[in-house]
Design a protein around this motif. Structure first.
Motif, PDB file in Angstrom:
ATOM      1  N   VAL A 127       0.839  -1.201   0.000  1.00  0.00           N
ATOM      2  CA  VAL A 127       0.000   0.000   0.000  1.00  0.00           C
ATOM      3  C   VAL A 127       0.873   1.250   0.000  1.00  0.00           C
ATOM      4  O   VAL A 127       0.616   2.213  -0.735  1.00  0.00           O
ATOM      5  CB  VAL A 127      -0.945   0.000   1.218  1.00  0.00           C
ATOM      6  N   ALA A 128       1.922   1.238   0.810  1.00  0.00           N
ATOM      7  CA  ALA A 128       2.819   2.389   0.887  1.00  0.00           C
ATOM      8  C   ALA A 128       3.551   2.610  -0.434  1.00  0.00           C
ATOM      9  O   ALA A 128       3.678   3.750  -0.903  1.00  0.00           O
ATOM     10  CB  ALA A 128       3.821   2.192   2.022  1.00  0.00           C
ATOM     11  N   VAL A 129       4.027   1.524  -1.040  1.00  0.00           N
ATOM     12  CA  VAL A 129       4.742   1.637  -2.317  1.00  0.00           C
ATOM     13  C   VAL A 129       3.807   2.141  -3.412  1.00  0.00           C
ATOM     14  O   VAL A 129       4.190   2.966  -4.248  1.00  0.00           O
ATOM     15  CB  VAL A 129       5.367   0.283  -2.713  1.00  0.00           C
ATOM     16  N   PHE A 130       2.569   1.654  -3.408  1.00  0.00           N
ATOM     17  CA  PHE A 130       1.601   2.116  -4.408  1.00  0.00           C
ATOM     18  C   PHE A 130       1.334   3.609  -4.246  1.00  0.00           C
ATOM     19  O   PHE A 130       1.286   4.353  -5.238  1.00  0.00           O
ATOM     20  CB  PHE A 130       0.288   1.347  -4.288  1.00  0.00           C
ATOM     21  N   ALA A 131       1.127   4.050  -3.006  1.00  0.00           N
ATOM     22  CA  ALA A 131       0.865   5.467  -2.757  1.00  0.00           C
ATOM     23  C   ALA A 131       2.023   6.322  -3.253  1.00  0.00           C
ATOM     24  O   ALA A 131       1.826   7.363  -3.895  1.00  0.00           O
ATOM     25  CB  ALA A 131       0.629   5.701  -1.264  1.00  0.00           C
ATOM     26  N   PHE A 132       3.241   5.876  -2.963  1.00  0.00           N
ATOM     27  CA  PHE A 132       4.431   6.594  -3.415  1.00  0.00           C
ATOM     28  C   PHE A 132       4.497   6.623  -4.942  1.00  0.00           C
ATOM     29  O   PHE A 132       4.705   7.680  -5.550  1.00  0.00           O
ATOM     30  CB  PHE A 132       5.682   5.919  -2.846  1.00  0.00           C
ATOM     31  N   SER A 133       4.293   5.475  -5.561  1.00  0.00           N
ATOM     32  CA  SER A 133       4.388   5.373  -7.020  1.00  0.00           C
ATOM     33  C   SER A 133       3.312   6.208  -7.707  1.00  0.00           C
ATOM     34  O   SER A 133       3.567   6.842  -8.740  1.00  0.00           O
ATOM     35  CB  SER A 133       4.264   3.909  -7.452  1.00  0.00           C
ATOM     36  N   PHE A 134       2.120   6.205  -7.144  1.00  0.00           N
ATOM     37  CA  PHE A 134       1.019   6.986  -7.711  1.00  0.00           C
ATOM     38  C   PHE A 134       1.368   8.470  -7.726  1.00  0.00           C
ATOM     39  O   PHE A 134       1.218   9.152  -8.749  1.00  0.00           O
ATOM     40  CB  PHE A 134      -0.257   6.748  -6.896  1.00  0.00           C
ATOM     41  N   ALA A 135       1.846   8.974  -6.595  1.00  0.00           N
ATOM     42  CA  ALA A 135       2.176  10.396  -6.493  1.00  0.00           C
ATOM     43  C   ALA A 135       3.293  10.776  -7.461  1.00  0.00           C
ATOM     44  O   ALA A 135       3.220  11.806  -8.142  1.00  0.00           O
ATOM     45  CB  ALA A 135       2.582  10.736  -5.056  1.00  0.00           C
ATOM     46  N   VAL A 136       4.322   9.953  -7.533  1.00  0.00           N
ATOM     47  CA  VAL A 136       5.453  10.257  -8.408  1.00  0.00           C
ATOM     48  C   VAL A 136       5.029  10.191  -9.877  1.00  0.00           C
ATOM     49  O   VAL A 136       5.447  11.019 -10.699  1.00  0.00           O
ATOM     50  CB  VAL A 136       6.624   9.296  -8.138  1.00  0.00           C
ATOM     51  N   THR A 137       4.177   9.228 -10.215  1.00  0.00           N
ATOM     52  CA  THR A 137       3.704   9.108 -11.600  1.00  0.00           C
ATOM     53  C   THR A 137       2.920  10.336 -12.028  1.00  0.00           C
ATOM     54  O   THR A 137       3.117  10.867 -13.131  1.00  0.00           O
ATOM     55  CB  THR A 137       2.826   7.851 -11.762  1.00  0.00           C
ATOM     56  N   ILE A 138       2.037  10.813 -11.162  1.00  0.00           N
ATOM     57  CA  ILE A 138       1.285  12.030 -11.475  1.00  0.00           C
ATOM     58  C   ILE A 138       2.246  13.204 -11.641  1.00  0.00           C
ATOM     59  O   ILE A 138       2.074  14.057 -12.522  1.00  0.00           O
ATOM     60  CB  ILE A 138       0.250  12.333 -10.376  1.00  0.00           C
ATOM     61  N   GLY A 139       3.285  13.236 -10.805  1.00  0.00           N
ATOM     62  CA  GLY A 139       4.291  14.289 -10.922  1.00  0.00           C
ATOM     63  C   GLY A 139       5.017  14.243 -12.254  1.00  0.00           C
ATOM     64  O   GLY A 139       5.301  15.287 -12.857  1.00  0.00           O
ATOM     65  N   VAL A 140       5.308  13.044 -12.737  1.00  0.00           N
ATOM     66  CA  VAL A 140       5.971  12.892 -14.038  1.00  0.00           C
ATOM     67  C   VAL A 140       5.074  13.419 -15.156  1.00  0.00           C
ATOM     68  O   VAL A 140       5.529  14.148 -16.053  1.00  0.00           O
ATOM     69  CB  VAL A 140       6.331  11.414 -14.291  1.00  0.00           C
ATOM     70  N   PHE A 141       3.795  13.055 -15.108  1.00  0.00           N
ATOM     71  CA  PHE A 141       2.866  13.538 -16.132  1.00  0.00           C
ATOM     72  C   PHE A 141       2.751  15.062 -16.100  1.00  0.00           C
ATOM     73  O   PHE A 141       2.603  15.705 -17.148  1.00  0.00           O
ATOM     74  CB  PHE A 141       1.488  12.897 -15.957  1.00  0.00           C
ATOM     75  N   TRP A 142       2.819  15.634 -14.900  1.00  0.00           N
ATOM     76  CA  TRP A 142       2.754  17.096 -14.801  1.00  0.00           C
ATOM     77  C   TRP A 142       3.974  17.738 -15.449  1.00  0.00           C
ATOM     78  O   TRP A 142       3.858  18.752 -16.149  1.00  0.00           O
ATOM     79  CB  TRP A 142       2.649  17.536 -13.348  1.00  0.00           C
ATOM     80  N   GLU A 143       5.142  17.154 -15.250  1.00  0.00           N
ATOM     81  CA  GLU A 143       6.351  17.704 -15.856  1.00  0.00           C
ATOM     82  C   GLU A 143       6.303  17.580 -17.377  1.00  0.00           C
ATOM     83  O   GLU A 143       6.787  18.462 -18.095  1.00  0.00           O
ATOM     84  CB  GLU A 143       7.590  16.993 -15.301  1.00  0.00           C
ATOM     85  N   ILE A 144       5.712  16.495 -17.872  1.00  0.00           N
ATOM     86  CA  ILE A 144       5.528  16.347 -19.323  1.00  0.00           C
ATOM     87  C   ILE A 144       4.590  17.440 -19.840  1.00  0.00           C
ATOM     88  O   ILE A 144       4.828  18.042 -20.899  1.00  0.00           O
ATOM     89  CB  ILE A 144       4.967  14.951 -19.659  1.00  0.00           C
ATOM     90  N   PHE A 145       3.531  17.690 -19.072  1.00  0.00           N
ATOM     91  CA  PHE A 145       2.594  18.755 -19.433  1.00  0.00           C
ATOM     92  C   PHE A 145       3.305  20.103 -19.496  1.00  0.00           C
ATOM     93  O   PHE A 145       3.113  20.881 -20.443  1.00  0.00           O
ATOM     94  CB  PHE A 145       1.457  18.792 -18.407  1.00  0.00           C
TER      95      PHE A 145
END
Length: 212
Positions: A127-145
């Motif tokens: 659960v902790a790893v998923f939460a971390f990965s989710f947040a970082v993934t959204i951050g990556v998409f924001w940087e692409i944007f």
């Protein structure tokens, strides 16, 4: 004066400033800032709208957290140039963003873990790893944007380019890591905390996601 009234007055003050910005930017024909101001107003109203319509309950404290973040980034950061005036402003917002997205990711997988239709038991570390990965993934998409906005419309969202992007992602990671660690120990120990209070309220008021 209770906390909710204080939050309401602050929110109204933010909206007043944003409405003034809409008028000022329209008169000055600053279309980018006009769009940003209108978008900020919509996003500030969105959590309350979702809660009022019973689409999704968001605790008042989290709603205020979201409102402050939107105002700090879209109005103070962009229009009042806090990103340039204060070197730490962008870092602070990305840290907060990482923590917020980490909490959302934690709630998502926690709800799935408790859903009666899904016969799977997820460990606290997953659960902790998923939460971390989710947040970082959204951050990556924001940087692409940001990259495409800069290249297509000639904006300067990435500030110093690659360096800004990498620091943003590292700050997102730190914020997400903090929330993930808090969530991990919450599942392990179930000790009372502000995190536990918000999580309990989110789950209690959004029981439809846990039903069959």
């Amino acid at each position: 004066m209770d906390q909710e009234k204080i939050q309401l007055y602050i929110t109204r003050f933010f909206l007043f400033l944003l409405l003034a910005a809409v008028i000022g930017n329209f008169i000055a024909q600053n279309w980018l800032n006009l769009f940003t101001s209108i978008l900020a107003i919509i996003l500030i109203y969105l959590p309350a709208y979702l809660t009022d319509k019973n689409y999704l309950h968001i605790p008042n404290g989290l709603q205020f957290f979201i409102i402050v973040f939107i105002f700090g980034s879209m109005y103070l950061g962009e229009q009042r140039e806090f990103y340039y005036r204060f070197w730490w402003w962008d870092s602070m917002l990305h840290l907060i963003y990482g923590m917020g997205m980490g909490f959302i990711g934690f709630v998502m997988v926690y709800v799935l873990n408790k859903n009666e239709n899904i016969d799977v038991g997820l460990s606290p570390i997953f659960v902790a790893v998923f939460a971390f990965s989710f947040a970082v993934t959204i951050g990556v998409f924001w940087e692409i944007f940001e990259f495409w906005m800069d290249n297509i419309f000639g904006l300067n969202m990435q500030k110093s380019g690659l360096i800004d992007t990498m620091f943003d992602l590292m700050e997102d990671c730190v914020g997400a890591f903090i929330t993930s660690i808090i969530g991990y120990f919450y599942i392990k120990n179930k000790k009372p905390s502000r995190f536990q209070r918000y999580l309990s309220e989110v789950l209690e008021k959004n029981r439809k996601f846990l039903k069959k």
